[in-house]
Design a protein around this motif. Structure first.
Motif, PDB file in Angstrom:
ATOM      1  N   ARG A 232       3.017  -6.229   9.871  1.00  0.00           N
ATOM      2  CA  ARG A 232       3.675  -6.764  11.062  1.00  0.00           C
ATOM      3  C   ARG A 232       2.693  -7.577  11.902  1.00  0.00           C
ATOM      4  NH1 ARG A 232       7.496  -1.932  13.516  1.00  0.00           N
ATOM      5  NH2 ARG A 232       5.540  -0.779  13.604  1.00  0.00           N
TER       6      ARG A 232
ATOM      7  N   ASP B 215       4.725  12.242   2.589  1.00  0.00           N
ATOM      8  CA  ASP B 215       4.601  11.305   1.471  1.00  0.00           C
ATOM      9  C   ASP B 215       4.805  11.984   0.116  1.00  0.00           C
ATOM     10  OD1 ASP B 215       2.217  12.660   1.682  1.00  0.00           O
ATOM     11  OD2 ASP B 215       0.975  10.954   1.088  1.00  0.00           O
ATOM     12  N   ALA B 216       5.020  13.296   0.111  1.00  0.00           N
ATOM     13  CA  ALA B 216       5.369  13.974  -1.150  1.00  0.00           C
ATOM     14  C   ALA B 216       6.881  14.187  -1.231  1.00  0.00           C
ATOM     15  CB  ALA B 216       4.643  15.307  -1.245  1.00  0.00           C
TER      16      ALA B 216
ATOM     17  N   GLN C 114       5.589   7.325  10.553  1.00  0.00           N
ATOM     18  CA  GLN C 114       6.917   7.397   9.924  1.00  0.00           C
ATOM     19  C   GLN C 114       7.365   8.840   9.693  1.00  0.00           C
ATOM     20  OE1 GLN C 114       4.080   6.357   8.506  1.00  0.00           O
ATOM     21  NE2 GLN C 114       4.155   6.320   6.289  1.00  0.00           N
ATOM     22  N   PHE C 115       6.445   9.791   9.716  1.00  0.00           N
ATOM     23  CA  PHE C 115       6.831  11.201   9.573  1.00  0.00           C
ATOM     24  C   PHE C 115       7.064  11.827  10.946  1.00  0.00           C
ATOM     25  CE2 PHE C 115       3.446  10.618   6.166  1.00  0.00           C
ATOM     26  CZ  PHE C 115       4.340  10.084   5.274  1.00  0.00           C
TER      27      PHE C 115
ATOM     28  N   ALA D  80       8.802   6.736   3.886  1.00  0.00           N
ATOM     29  CA  ALA D  80       7.635   7.613   3.813  1.00  0.00           C
ATOM     30  C   ALA D  80       6.453   6.943   3.118  1.00  0.00           C
ATOM     31  CB  ALA D  80       8.004   8.902   3.085  1.00  0.00           C
ATOM     32  N   ARG D  81       6.733   6.289   1.975  1.00  0.00           N
ATOM     33  CA  ARG D  81       5.634   5.809   1.132  1.00  0.00           C
ATOM     34  C   ARG D  81       5.492   4.294   1.089  1.00  0.00           C
ATOM     35  NH1 ARG D  81       7.299  10.608  -2.146  1.00  0.00           N
ATOM     36  NH2 ARG D  81       9.135   9.454  -2.784  1.00  0.00           N
ATOM     37  N   GLY D  82       6.427   3.582   1.751  1.00  0.00           N
ATOM     38  CA  GLY D  82       6.364   2.124   1.663  1.00  0.00           C
ATOM     39  C   GLY D  82       6.395   1.438   3.009  1.00  0.00           C
ATOM     40  N   SER D  83       6.219   2.206   4.081  1.00  0.00           N
ATOM     41  CA  SER D  83       6.296   1.570   5.393  1.00  0.00           C
ATOM     42  C   SER D  83       5.633   2.462   6.425  1.00  0.00           C
ATOM     43  CB  SER D  83       7.756   1.327   5.789  1.00  0.00           C
ATOM     44  OG  SER D  83       8.366   2.550   6.155  1.00  0.00           O
ATOM     45  N   ARG D  84       5.834   2.112   7.662  1.00  0.00           N
ATOM     46  CA  ARG D  84       5.244   2.898   8.752  1.00  0.00           C
ATOM     47  C   ARG D  84       6.163   2.767   9.954  1.00  0.00           C
ATOM     48  NH1 ARG D  84       0.917   1.113  12.382  1.00  0.00           N
ATOM     49  NH2 ARG D  84       0.488  -0.604  10.959  1.00  0.00           N
ATOM     50  N   MET D  85       6.029   3.708  10.899  1.00  0.00           N
ATOM     51  CA  MET D  85       6.611   3.530  12.228  1.00  0.00           C
ATOM     52  C   MET D  85       5.485   3.802  13.213  1.00  0.00           C
ATOM     53  SD  MET D  85      10.201   5.592  12.169  1.00  0.00           S
ATOM     54  CE  MET D  85      11.241   5.540  10.722  1.00  0.00           C
TER      55      MET D  85
ATOM     56  N   THR E 194       1.855   4.296   1.530  1.00  0.00           N
ATOM     57  CA  THR E 194       1.623   4.773   2.896  1.00  0.00           C
ATOM     58  C   THR E 194       1.763   6.292   2.962  1.00  0.00           C
ATOM     59  OG1 THR E 194       3.942   4.416   3.462  1.00  0.00           O
ATOM     60  CG2 THR E 194       2.410   2.618   3.940  1.00  0.00           C
ATOM     61  N   PRO E 195       1.141   6.955   3.969  1.00  0.00           N
ATOM     62  CA  PRO E 195       0.344   6.369   5.038  1.00  0.00           C
ATOM     63  C   PRO E 195      -0.927   5.725   4.497  1.00  0.00           C
ATOM     64  CG  PRO E 195       0.755   8.720   5.422  1.00  0.00           C
ATOM     65  CD  PRO E 195       1.225   8.428   4.066  1.00  0.00           C
TER      66      PRO E 195
ATOM     67  N   ARG F 249      -4.897  16.058  -5.323  1.00  0.00           N
ATOM     68  CA  ARG F 249      -3.574  16.446  -4.817  1.00  0.00           C
ATOM     69  C   ARG F 249      -2.606  16.719  -5.957  1.00  0.00           C
ATOM     70  NH1 ARG F 249      -0.672  12.687  -0.464  1.00  0.00           N
ATOM     71  NH2 ARG F 249       0.866  14.344  -0.567  1.00  0.00           N
TER      72      ARG F 249
ATOM     73  N   ARG G 246      11.644  -0.693   4.417  1.00  0.00           N
ATOM     74  CA  ARG G 246      10.461  -1.133   3.671  1.00  0.00           C
ATOM     75  C   ARG G 246      10.416  -2.661   3.610  1.00  0.00           C
ATOM     76  NH1 ARG G 246       8.379  -0.682  -2.635  1.00  0.00           N
ATOM     77  NH2 ARG G 246       6.295  -1.389  -2.103  1.00  0.00           N
TER      78      ARG G 246
ATOM     79  N   GLY H 227       1.196   7.419   9.335  1.00  0.00           N
ATOM     80  CA  GLY H 227       1.917   8.685   9.396  1.00  0.00           C
ATOM     81  C   GLY H 227       2.940   8.747  10.515  1.00  0.00           C
TER      82      GLY H 227
ATOM     83  N   PRO I 194       0.840  -1.198   0.000  1.00  0.00           N
ATOM     84  CA  PRO I 194       0.000   0.000   0.000  1.00  0.00           C
ATOM     85  C   PRO I 194       0.875   1.249   0.000  1.00  0.00           C
ATOM     86  CG  PRO I 194       0.064  -0.954   2.199  1.00  0.00           C
ATOM     87  CD  PRO I 194       0.753  -1.927   1.281  1.00  0.00           C
TER      88      PRO I 194
END
Lengths: 256, 518
Positions: free
Chosen positions: A231, B419-420, B394-395, B382-387, A42-43, A67, B322, B392, A40
């Motif tokens: 995860r 993500d931009a 990850q930001f 930013a665009r392929g994962s998360r924290m 992300t976010p 956008r 990622r 968001g 996907p």
């Protein structure tokens, strides 16, 4: 006009079959093709409900396009939303009139104008923006010409030269029973309606073999329809699972 | 410095979208891999010489395309549904930097799509001219090789596409096809070979790694007076840390690595590197090879089992995160043998932000007062994962950590972050000297955004959380008048600000006291 009516009757039978079977086959292909990895953009939503909401915003409001480019969004939104109104208005040719359809008639009537305006804007971009000019194939231009042709011929009948809509309704109402072979279910002998319907049939026929597949396809786009939960929940495709099960590194080593 | 023009920065924060030009970046692409490298990865080697195609290359390329589109829904759907609206055309940093028409995301996809159409669709088989379908020729293969190695798979285009069409998926598939007809990329495939053979991208053997870490411990002790441990292969540790091998000696990567160790030291957790999995990077993703990506990932699983750890934490690396976050569970899971109370795997920033929130770290923010920071969101993070546990994160988390250890922070313009964010220009397997012109031109949008905040807001340093970004920036930003030391690791900032309270490491070696008496 019996000959033309029979021709159109058969044409619409064929067009409908091609559209339904063709799109059905593509949907089946998309459905059956595995998505081996979680990709996907992300976010992304972390729940299935969130994904439904994301997809809703995408297909109803064209959120990503908004956008990206406001002018493009304006033309695209204008065209697609007008098309919906026009289609709702046209449903009167297939179902009985009801209060909602009566209420929607004027909206659908004027939406024809905004639809053509939107299409004109989209076509203008293909000439005016050098980047879009570069990526446009002849089919991209023809697709817009086709839709504008459908829109203009429809507008002609709405605003300039009316056709016998009761007769058109009788024609489509009799489609299932092959009424177009009889004297009652024929089309009006009106060149504009014939052009309009011919172009619609062409559109239906090319739907499953063209970029119009973006309509069903967007729902299968993994970057938009996947839940962001790799995860928490293990995601494995059948062919990758086979590697694990057989303890192999390469797909070419698998026993079929 | 170079035989091509280096773009001028305006400091306005944005880059004008250039007029389309053709073939400005036409060329032969990066160096092609020799048979040895291809063999190690299970790719065909029946080509005569480097640069030759395998026999029956056309049939084999089409066969591979058919195979891939039957195994990847993304590929099948994305080849079909593009409407050529042009939303993506001005979003790619390589197009902005080079003006080459084929660097527009849709045009890059079309290189593959036009062949797909010709051989796999009704319209392309019978009306090729009408729909822009073309035969697969050697010329087309050369274009594929050249232009699919001008995509850093950063996915910025996919953010702005109304259908989410992801050029990275297309370029990965294209590279996988090329690998099967004799056109592998030397840079990527040689590196993956080193991972299989030695354990990491840099070919750093276990003994050398042990020496490096020992030297590092001495350096940190000289600096702080405390013996912070950087353990290797210590069985039974709580955490296995997997980090890009550049962290072991490149600048400013290593300063980040010092930071990871200090955080672990202070929080009193036992941790270790693994010589078997001494590399977080997974270039298998860049070449679109599921099989090789899985092979590389399995090392981490094996190391975790062998070292009997309870948790896996990843260091600062973009694409590695990622693969770790989005794919590791898929490729090398299930991780039912690890402690399920923690995310599997976890990012070092998730670990550090948790400790900062708990208050277990003593921080003196003024240690970073000589800097005004900004932060570069790495594309794959930013665009392929998360924290964290919300979209968001990850930001927010990296910024939270930076702000917790620095007094001065300014973000770059909004359309160049989150993500931009713009790619550093060296991601996706392009961080090689044979692509220098591309890297210099591709960095332009990021350099422009950085110039904006350095000019108007007094920013002095840019923090990054990716080994490739850091390497690319330190090498290429100087072309634009910045200096190498303006690039910092996020954990380098943590390292600067942390005041060590724990005098003896929980992993202190028994013989160490004697050493101290020397």
């Amino acid at each position: 006009m019996t000959f033309v009516s029979i021709l159109y009757g058969l044409l619409f039978w064929a067009a409908t079959l091609i559209l339904v079977v063709g799109v059905g086959m593509k949907i089946r292909q998309y459905w059956n093709t595995p998505a081996p990895l979680k990709i996907p953009t992300t976010p992304a939503p972390v729940t299935q409900g969130g994904v439904v909401w994301r997809m809703f915003r995408e297909v109803v409001f064209f959120e990503s396009l908004f956008r990206s480019n406001k002018i493009l969004w304006l033309f695209a939104f204008l065209f697609h939303m007008s098309l919906w109104l026009v289609l709702i208005r046209h449903s009167r040719y297939f179902v009985g009139m009801n209060d909602l359809l009566v209420f929607m008639q004027p909206f659908g009537r004027y939406a024809g104008i905004t639809m053509v305006l939107g299409l004109a804007g989209l076509w203008a971009r293909r000439f005016l923006v050098d980047r879009v000019r570069y990526i446009s194939a002849p089919s991209d231009h023809l697709m817009l010409a086709l839709l504008i042709g459908i829109g203009m011929s429809g507008l002609m009948m709405s605003f300039v030269s009316h056709t016998d809509v009761t007769q058109v309704k009788a024609f489509f109402g009799g489609m299932l029973t092959f009424g177009f072979f009889g004297a009652e279910g024929g089309l009006p002998a009106d060149p504009i309606v014939l052009v309009h319907l011919l172009l619609v049939a062409v559109l239906m026929i090319i739907f499953p073999i063209s970029k119009l597949l973006h309509a069903p396809g967007v729902f299968f786009s993994p970057t938009r329809n996947q839940v962001d939960n790799p995860r928490e929940k293990r995601h494995v495709s059948p062919w990758a699972l086979e590697l694990e099960r057989q303890g192999k590194t390469f797909l070419s080593e698998l026993n079929k | 410095m170079a035989d091509y023009e280096i773009p001028k920065l305006t400091g306005e924060g944005y880059t004008e979208v250039p007029a389309v030009k053709e073939d400005t970046m036409k060329g032969s692409g990066p160096f092609i891999a020799k048979a040895d490298f291809q063999k190690a990865m299970g790719f065909p080697t029946d080509f005569d010489a480097v640069g030759d195609l395998v026999p029956n290359w056309k049939e084999r390329a089409l066969e591979k395309m058919a195979d891939l589109k039957s195994r990847y829904r993304s590929l099948q759907v994305y080849l079909d549904i593009c409407v050529k609206c042009g939303a993506c055309t001005d979003k790619c940093h390589y197009f902005i930097g080079t003006s080459d028409a084929k660097n527009m995301p849709v045009a890059r996809q079309d290189l593959l799509r036009k062949v797909y159409r010709r051989y796999f669709t009704f319209a392309g088989k019978y009306f090729p001219k009408l729909v822009g379908a073309t035969d697969l020729t050697e010329e087309v293969i050369k274009d594929w090789y050249n232009y699919y190695h001008q995509c850093s798979q950063c996915r910025r285009c996919s953010v702005f596409c109304p259908y989410g069409i992801d050029t990275a998926e297309i370029s990965m598939a294209a590279r996988e096809i090329l690998d099967h007809i004799g056109y592998g990329s030397k840079y990527n495939n040689e590196i993956i070979g080193k991972v299989f053979k030695i354990g990491n991208n840099l070919g750093l053997p276990g003994m050398a790694l042990a020496d490096t870490l020992e030297g590092l411990e001495e350096d940190v002790e000289m600096d702080t007076g405390i013996k912070v441990r950087y353990p290797l292969d210590e069985e039974g540790s709580e955490i296995l840390l997997v980090t890009p091998s550049a962290d072991f000696f490149a600048e400013p990567h290593i300063d980040g690595l010092i930071g990871y160790g200090k955080v672990f030291h202070e929080t009193g957790v036992t941790w270790t590197f693994s010589s078997h999995a001494s590399e977080a990077a997974n270039f298998g993703m860049f070449i679109g090879s599921y099989e090789n990506m899985r092979r590389v990932s399995m090392r981490i699983r094996e190391a975790a089992i062998k070292l009997k750890v309870k948790r896996i934490v990843f260091g600062e690396c973009g694409h590695a995160w990622r693969v770790a976050y989005s794919f590791l569970n898929t490729l090398a899971g299930p991780f039912d043998f690890l402690d399920q109370r923690y995310p599997i795997p976890q990012h070092i920033l998730e670990y550090t932000v948790g400790e900062l929130e708990k208050g277990s770290l003593t921080i003196d923010k003024s240690e970073n007062d000589d800097k005004v920071l900004t932060f570069h969101d790495s594309c794959n993070v930013a665009r392929g994962s998360r924290m964290g546990n919300y979209p968001g994160g990850q930001f927010e988390i990296p910024r939270k950590v930076i702000k917790a250890v620095c007094n001065h922070f300014v973000d770059m313009p909004a359309d160049t972050i989150h993500d931009a964010t713009f790619c550093c220009g060296g991601g996706g397997g392009l961080l090689t000297d044979d692509l220098m012109e591309l890297r210099v031109k591709g960095i332009q949008p990021r350099a422009e955004a950085l110039k904006h905040v350095t000019t108007h807001y007094g920013v002095t340093h840019m923090a990054a959380i990716c080994a490739i970004c850091k390497s690319q920036f330190t090498k290429v930003l100087p072309y634009y008048g910045f200096t190498m030391d303006q690039i910092v690791s996020v954990h380098q900032l943590v390292s600067n600000a942390i005041i060590l309270q724990r005098q003896v490491s929980v992993q202190a070696r028994p013989d160490e006291d004697e050493d101290d008496d020397d």
